[in-house]
Enzyme design. Structure first.
Site, short mmCIF file in Angstrom:
data_model
loop_
_atom_site.label_atom_id
_atom_site.label_comp_id
_atom_site.label_asym_id
_atom_site.label_seq_id
_atom_site.Cartn_x
_atom_site.Cartn_y
_atom_site.Cartn_z
CD GLU A 96 -1.44 4.04 8.19
OE1 GLU A 96 -1.20 4.45 9.35
OE2 GLU A 96 -1.62 4.79 7.22
NE ARG B 106 -3.21 2.64 2.70
CZ ARG B 106 -3.16 3.47 3.73
NH1 ARG B 106 -2.53 3.16 4.85
NH2 ARG B 106 -3.77 4.64 3.68
#
Ligand code: FCB
Length: 467
Positions: free
Chosen positions: A368, A81
């Protein structure tokens, strides 16, 4: 699924990746036609960033992307990402595309493709073109339209290489840290601008989602930072419970409810809601159109207990809800990272199950999760980050349990691949599974990189050590 050695297995095809963001790693702040972003401006103003650091060089990943992709491949990571810098693609945030900026991302995507690493691309990880900020930034409705235009440019140029798009990263942080409290770019302390920014960010998400879909994007989602809000001291305390509902609306609901249900939360304080005049007919439908997935960033929970904000005890701070007889509290039993963030893996389990309850069947990605630690290179030339190993271990166990109990979790991206420019903390906080020596740009995989790599390859997390 438990395997013979007691490890918890993840579903077949689970994505194992790492995450970064453009301003935090790229450097190359003004080459190849890139325009300035709000973070370039903000970091260059004295006093805003620890140590006077800036992202001018960062991890130099704009130039070293091949080395960084090779590093991911060597760790067996199959997903990455990263974010696109808007001012590389549109230097002033409007008008024609800067082809040299797009060329960079094409090259990065091709490099990932050659290594069998699947990209998840974030369009906005906080680096707004400065020219748009000069006209009011997210406090102004036009920016939402400009954002959709930029999304179209990216989809046209890169859509053949990208299947999964994330519109925004953590609009809550943009609005609160950037516009309300000022510790992030653009550094405003303006509650009205913050309330307006909240709506325009969400609208930008909706308009960009439409734009991406119109151009054939396969999967579109948004990343929200979610925090379980816990009331300590048992139920039955009406003040604490009401503060819990308000706090939950302020940090989670203000973003989650518009996106999932097309409404602002009833418990949000009036001052944080966009004034009705800003919400045009049809906005909430645009904001709440179908998501293909939701990205969740998880770091820590918030605890509340009865207390006196005017007479704080140890580990207490005034409640952000403004409640008179309630305080936020950081339980001493929980470890705190050098960011001051509480470590609590159960919070990840809780948030995954809570969102699964609110949006049954919606695929979730942890976009995350990770921690800062005092990492250093030891005399053997290694970085033995045992705290981060333990953190990943407990959080991945929590993720595996959440899947077992019904959460439709499809992937996990550790924050972060590299130590990088940690916003207002500059280079003084390290989150990477790979150590970066910022003097030489040498990368040294930490113990956590090896640990994470084994989990990714096995598609299973080993049992926690006893005790
Ligand atoms: C999140 C940000 C990310 C990183 C981590 C530590 O809020 O999205 O860029 O700074 O915190």
């Amino acid at each position: 699924m438990t395997t013979a050695n007691g490890a918890l297995g993840f579903p077949e095809g689970f994505s194992w990746g790492s995450a970064t963001a453009a301003y935090q790693i790229e450097g190359a702040a003004n080459i190849d036609g890139k325009g300035p972003s709000v973070w370039d401006t903000f970091s260059h103003e004295p006093g805003n960033i620890r140590g006077g650091d800036t992202g001018d060089v960062a991890c130099d990943s704009y130039r070293r992307y091949r080395e960084d992709v090779a590093l991911m491949a060597s760790l067996g990571l199959k997903a990455y990402r990263f974010s696109i810098s808007w001012p590389r693609v549109q230097p002033g945030g409007r008008g024609p595309a800067n082809s040299r900026g797009l060329d960079h991302y094409r090259a990065l995507l091709d490099e990932l493709g050659e290594h069998g690493i699947e990209p998840t691309v974030t369009l906005y990880h906080w680096d707004l073109p400065q020219e748009l900020q000069d006209d009011g930034g997210w406090a102004v409705r036009e920016v939402a339209e400009r954002f959709a235009e930029y999304a179209s440019i990216c989809a046209e140029a890169l859509g053949d290489r990208v299947a999964r798009w994330i519109t925004l990263n953590e609009p809550q942080v943009v609005s609160n840290n950037g516009y309300r409290h000022g510790q992030h770019a653009p550094g405003l302390r303006d509650p009205q601008a913050a309330a307006a920014a909240t709506h325009h960010l969400l609208l930008g998400h909706g308009l960009a989602t439409q734009a991406l879909r119109d151009l054939g994007a396969a999967e579109v989602g948004i990343t929200l930072d979610l925090h379980p809000i816990r009331a300590l001291g048992g139920t039955g305390d009406g003040d604490v419970e009401s503060a819990r509902l308000i706090t939950d609306a302020m940090v989670n609901g203000l973003y989650l409810e518009p996106v999932l249900f097309g409404r602002y939360p009833v418990h949000a304080p009036a001052g944080m809601l966009p004034p009705p005049a800003l919400v045009a007919g049809g906005d909430m439908e645009i904001i709440s159109q179908r998501l293909d997935f939701l990205g969740i960033n998880y770091y820590s929970p918030v605890f509340l207990r009865a207390g006196d904000p005017a007479d704080l005890r140890r580990n207490e701070v005034p409640a952000r809800s403004g409640s008179l007889d309630v305080v936020e509290y950081r339980p001493g039993r929980l470890e705190r990272t050098t960011m001051g963030w509480l470590v609590d893996a159960d919070g990840l389990y809780e948030i995954l199950l809570e969102v699964s309850k609110q949006a049954p069947g919606l695929p979730l990605y942890i976009t995350e999760n990770g921690r800062a630690a005092e990492d250093y290179v030891n005399p053997l030339g290694e970085v033995d980050d045992i705290e981060r190993v333990r953190y990943l271990h407990t959080h991945l166990q929590a993720a595996a349990r959440a899947i077992r109990d019904g959460a439709s979790l499809a992937g996990y991206f550790v924050w972060s691949l590299l130590d990088n420019f940690e916003w207002a903390w500059g280079y003084q906080r390290r989150f990477g599974i790979v150590f970066v020596d910022f003097g030489t740009q040498r990368r040294i995989p930490k113990s956590s990189a090896r640990f994470y790599s084994e989990i990714a390859r096995a598609n299973a997390v080993p049992p926690l050590p006893a005790g």
